[in-house]
Design an enzyme around this catalytic site. Structure first.
Site, PDB file in Angstrom:
ATOM      1  N   GLY A 189      66.608  14.503  28.968  1.00  0.00           N
ATOM      2  CA  GLY A 189      65.663  13.423  28.908  1.00  0.00           C
ATOM      3  C   GLY A 189      64.364  13.385  29.872  1.00  0.00           C
ATOM      4  CB  VAL A 193      65.656   8.903  33.539  1.00  0.00           C
ATOM      5  CG1 VAL A 193      67.392   8.628  33.569  1.00  0.00           C
ATOM      6  CG2 VAL A 193      65.119   7.664  32.816  1.00  0.00           C
ATOM      7  N   GLY A 194      65.436  11.542  35.282  1.00  0.00           N
ATOM      8  CA  GLY A 194      66.115  12.884  35.954  1.00  0.00           C
ATOM      9  C   GLY A 194      66.277  12.720  37.332  1.00  0.00           C
ATOM     10  CD  GLU A 211      68.788  22.113  29.607  1.00  0.00           C
ATOM     11  OE1 GLU A 211      67.870  22.334  29.006  1.00  0.00           O
ATOM     12  OE2 GLU A 211      69.462  22.767  30.089  1.00  0.00           O
ATOM     13  CB  CYS A 245      62.429  18.892  24.592  1.00  0.00           C
ATOM     14  SG  CYS A 245      63.595  19.743  23.899  1.00  0.00           S
TER      15      CYS A 245
HETATM   16  P1  NAD Z   1      65.949   8.398  26.391  1.00  0.00           P
HETATM   17  O1  NAD Z   1      65.400   7.114  26.553  1.00  0.00           O
HETATM   18  O2  NAD Z   1      67.046   8.321  25.214  1.00  0.00           O
HETATM   19  O3  NAD Z   1      66.876   8.679  27.687  1.00  0.00           O
HETATM   20  C1  NAD Z   1      67.759   9.782  27.955  1.00  0.00           C
HETATM   21  C2  NAD Z   1      69.015   9.052  28.379  1.00  0.00           C
HETATM   22  O4  NAD Z   1      68.812   8.460  29.837  1.00  0.00           O
HETATM   23  C3  NAD Z   1      69.680   8.007  27.503  1.00  0.00           C
HETATM   24  O5  NAD Z   1      71.067   8.191  27.253  1.00  0.00           O
HETATM   25  C4  NAD Z   1      69.497   6.815  28.334  1.00  0.00           C
HETATM   26  O6  NAD Z   1      70.355   5.833  28.204  1.00  0.00           O
HETATM   27  C5  NAD Z   1      69.525   7.296  29.829  1.00  0.00           C
HETATM   28  N1  NAD Z   1      68.447   6.251  30.695  1.00  0.00           N
HETATM   29  C6  NAD Z   1      67.333   5.735  30.433  1.00  0.00           C
HETATM   30  N2  NAD Z   1      67.086   5.133  31.349  1.00  0.00           N
HETATM   31  C7  NAD Z   1      67.957   5.208  32.507  1.00  0.00           C
HETATM   32  C8  NAD Z   1      67.906   4.834  33.642  1.00  0.00           C
HETATM   33  N3  NAD Z   1      67.115   4.083  34.398  1.00  0.00           N
HETATM   34  N4  NAD Z   1      68.967   5.093  34.540  1.00  0.00           N
HETATM   35  C9  NAD Z   1      70.127   5.855  33.899  1.00  0.00           C
HETATM   36  N5  NAD Z   1      70.147   6.215  32.723  1.00  0.00           N
HETATM   37  C10 NAD Z   1      68.879   5.867  31.972  1.00  0.00           C
HETATM   38  O7  NAD Z   1      65.421   9.751  26.257  1.00  0.00           O
HETATM   39  P2  NAD Z   1      63.654  10.121  26.635  1.00  0.00           P
HETATM   40  O8  NAD Z   1      63.834  10.247  28.185  1.00  0.00           O
HETATM   41  O9  NAD Z   1      62.468   9.280  26.231  1.00  0.00           O
HETATM   42  O10 NAD Z   1      63.677  11.602  26.069  1.00  0.00           O
HETATM   43  C11 NAD Z   1      62.511  12.280  26.070  1.00  0.00           C
HETATM   44  C12 NAD Z   1      62.299  13.170  26.942  1.00  0.00           C
HETATM   45  O11 NAD Z   1      63.375  14.195  27.079  1.00  0.00           O
HETATM   46  C13 NAD Z   1      61.228  13.961  26.894  1.00  0.00           C
HETATM   47  O12 NAD Z   1      60.477  14.325  28.083  1.00  0.00           O
HETATM   48  C14 NAD Z   1      61.689  15.411  26.347  1.00  0.00           C
HETATM   49  O13 NAD Z   1      60.721  16.377  26.520  1.00  0.00           O
HETATM   50  C15 NAD Z   1      62.807  15.289  27.148  1.00  0.00           C
HETATM   51  N6  NAD Z   1      63.751  16.114  26.451  1.00  0.00           N
HETATM   52  C16 NAD Z   1      64.088  17.540  26.934  1.00  0.00           C
HETATM   53  C17 NAD Z   1      65.115  18.175  26.236  1.00  0.00           C
HETATM   54  C18 NAD Z   1      65.468  19.697  26.727  1.00  0.00           C
HETATM   55  O14 NAD Z   1      66.707  19.957  26.182  1.00  0.00           O
HETATM   56  N7  NAD Z   1      65.119  20.133  28.050  1.00  0.00           N
HETATM   57  C19 NAD Z   1      65.479  17.762  24.921  1.00  0.00           C
HETATM   58  C20 NAD Z   1      65.014  16.534  24.410  1.00  0.00           C
HETATM   59  C21 NAD Z   1      64.299  15.803  24.878  1.00  0.00           C
END
Ligand code: NAD
Length: 435
Positions: A189, A193-194, A211, A245
């Site tokens: 994600g 959040v990471g 990731e 991504c």
């Molecule tokens: P998202 O909003 O679905 O969040 C990802 C996960 O984090 C979800 O399961 C969500 O419930 C959890 N989450 C959200 N907020 C949280 C918090 N405060 N505390 C704990 N958990 C929480 O997805 P997103 O982040 O919008 O995804 C898009 C991003 O992910 C982009 O930056 C994209 O580039 C990246 N991405 C990376 C890859 C990769 O493989 N490297 C793949 C897809 C997406």
């Protein structure tokens, strides 16, 4: 199913301690069950993906369902080999001793996945964690609710529920999970959040794989067939309406190539999505209004070559190409993660390399060049999660390559045998004779 996270993790850890998940037979059986889940329910998963993201069935099958099936097949064929202990030479003073490494499963693994490829990005890491012999908690994204519900039901139906659990939900549920002790957390994600995940993991010294995303540049050299470049850029950028991504985020090229590329990008877009992409069955929609509004605000960042139309009610944003985009414009500040392709002009390769190196290290760097020297320089003078020469996105589909980021785009990697590395501990064993 509605265990408190504390009880859930304790239950999975107790099962892990019985040794149930360790034998190769359990691992291969679970992978076969996961494979059956995908092959027997492809249409239902595709329907859910259409509900969440308007993905076409063909796209859902190739980038989500069949993608994971291929990853599982690759693993099933090689798993026994990958797990074989590896002998290591010993120093002279230990002559007669035997040294080797052995892959131990880590224990209970948490997999948190995002909404953009909600099947692939949950099940590919889950497959890796199972192949490595772990118990797993899978947390699908609440922002793809139809897919989350189908995945939760099917995982409980097909897999060993004593060792594999699914927790649906958003921030509160994930926060409650992150308060538990896991043996590995695999998060896909955004970087904000990471950081939350890494902070929570630090409490127990739990290792993490992150990731993440970022702005993946695409450098276009002089002297290449620009019609081919345009076709490949469009295919990679506008898949899933740009919500990928590893999508090329922006184009970097010299002024003359930029001008020549403009009409070819427009032609390639029309060839793929027709005159009216809103009517195309293979063009997706933006996941929600928050992301739609964020993207609509970026449309003034340059001169519109093609696209720019939108409809908030249906979350439709036309595939858009922006030219003459300044590096300090809004669209160049953060990962776009939507169907807007800016073209940024640089004088040539030196400036392109400096441009990339001045910014956060991207998840992918792409380049189109006939020059071996240019490709070599890009490979040795820049750092990115992956380097795609000639074709965006495809490196992700090669199971023998590690997939992951570096710096701001993440840490750790997976796919194929790299998933075994990620979800195992490589234990050093030394046996010295007793007499
Ligand atoms: P998202 O909003 O679905 O969040 C990802 C996960 O984090 C979800 O399961 C969500 O419930 C959890 N989450 C959200 N907020 C949280 C918090 N405060 N505390 C704990 N958990 C929480 O997805 P997103 O982040 O919008 O995804 C898009 C991003 O992910 C982009 O930056 C994209 O580039 C990246 N991405 C990376 C890859 C990769 O493989 N490297 C793949 C897809 C997406």
């Amino acid at each position: 199913m509605s265990d408190h996270p504390n009880d859930l993790v304790a239950r999975l850890r107790a099962i892990f301690r019985t040794g149930r998940t360790k034998p190769l037979s359990w691992r291969t059986e679970q992978l076969q069950c996961l494979r059956a889940l995908l092959t027997e329910n492809g249409r239902e998963l595709a329907a859910a993906l259409h509900g969440d993201l308007s993905k076409s069935e063909q796209e859902s099958m190739s980038t989500e369902v069949d993608f994971v099936v291929r990853e599982i097949d690759h693993t099933l064929e090689r798993l026994a080999d990958w797990l074989r202990p590896e002998a290591a030479p010993v120093p002279d003073w230990l002559a007669g001793a035997q040294a080797r490494t052995q892959y131990d499963p880590l224990g209970v693994v948490l997999v948190i996945s995002p909404w953009n490829y909600p099947v692939q990005l949950l099940l590919a890491p889950v497959a890796g964690a199972l192949a490595a012999g772990n118990a797993v908690v899978a947390k699908p994204s609440e922002l793809a609710p139809a897919t989350s519900a189908v995945l939760a039901r099917l995982l409980r139906k097909y897999l060993d529920t004593e060792a594999i659990a699914v927790v649906e939900g958003g921030v509160p549920e994930t926060t409650a999970l992150l308060a538990q002790r896991f043996d590995h957390i695999f998060y896909t994600g955004n970087g904000r959040v990471g950081r939350v995940v890494m902070r929570a993991a630090a409490e127990y010294l739990t290792p993490v794989t992150l990731e993440l995303g970022g702005k993946s540049p695409a450098f276009v050299d002089t002297g290449v067939d620009l019609a081919v470049v345009a076709e490949r850029l469009i295919a990679g950028k506008f898949l899933n309406a740009g919500q990928t991504c590893v999508a090329p985020d922006y184009v970097l090229t010299d002024p003359a190539t930029a001008r020549a590329l403009e009409p070819l990008l427009a032609a390639a877009l029309e060839a793929r999505y027709g005159e009216d992409p809103a009517a195309s069955p293979v063009y997706g929609r933006i996941v929600n209004e928050r992301h739609f509004d964020r993207l609509a605000a970026l449309l003034d960042s340059g001169r519109t070559v093609i696209g720019g139309e939108y409809d908030r009610a249906s979350r439709y944003l036309a595939p858009t190409v922006l030219a003459d985009v300044a590096p300090d414009s809004p669209v160049m500040q953060e990962e776009i993660f939507g169907p807007i392709l800016p073209i940024v002009k640089v004088a040539g390769l030196d400036e392109a390399i400096a441009f990339v190196n001045d910014r956060a290290r991207p998840l992918a760097l792409y380049a189109f060049s006939q020059s071996e020297e240019t490709r070599r320089r890009l490979s040795s003078e820049t750092s990115s999660g992956g380097l795609g020469l000639g074709l965006p996105l495809a490196h992700l589909a090669v199971s023998d390559l590690p997939f992951g980021g570096v710096g701001e785009s993440g840490m750790g990697s997976y796919h194929g045998r790299y998933s075994i590395e990620t979800f195992s501990h490589r234990k050093a064993i030394l046996e010295v004779p007793m007499g």
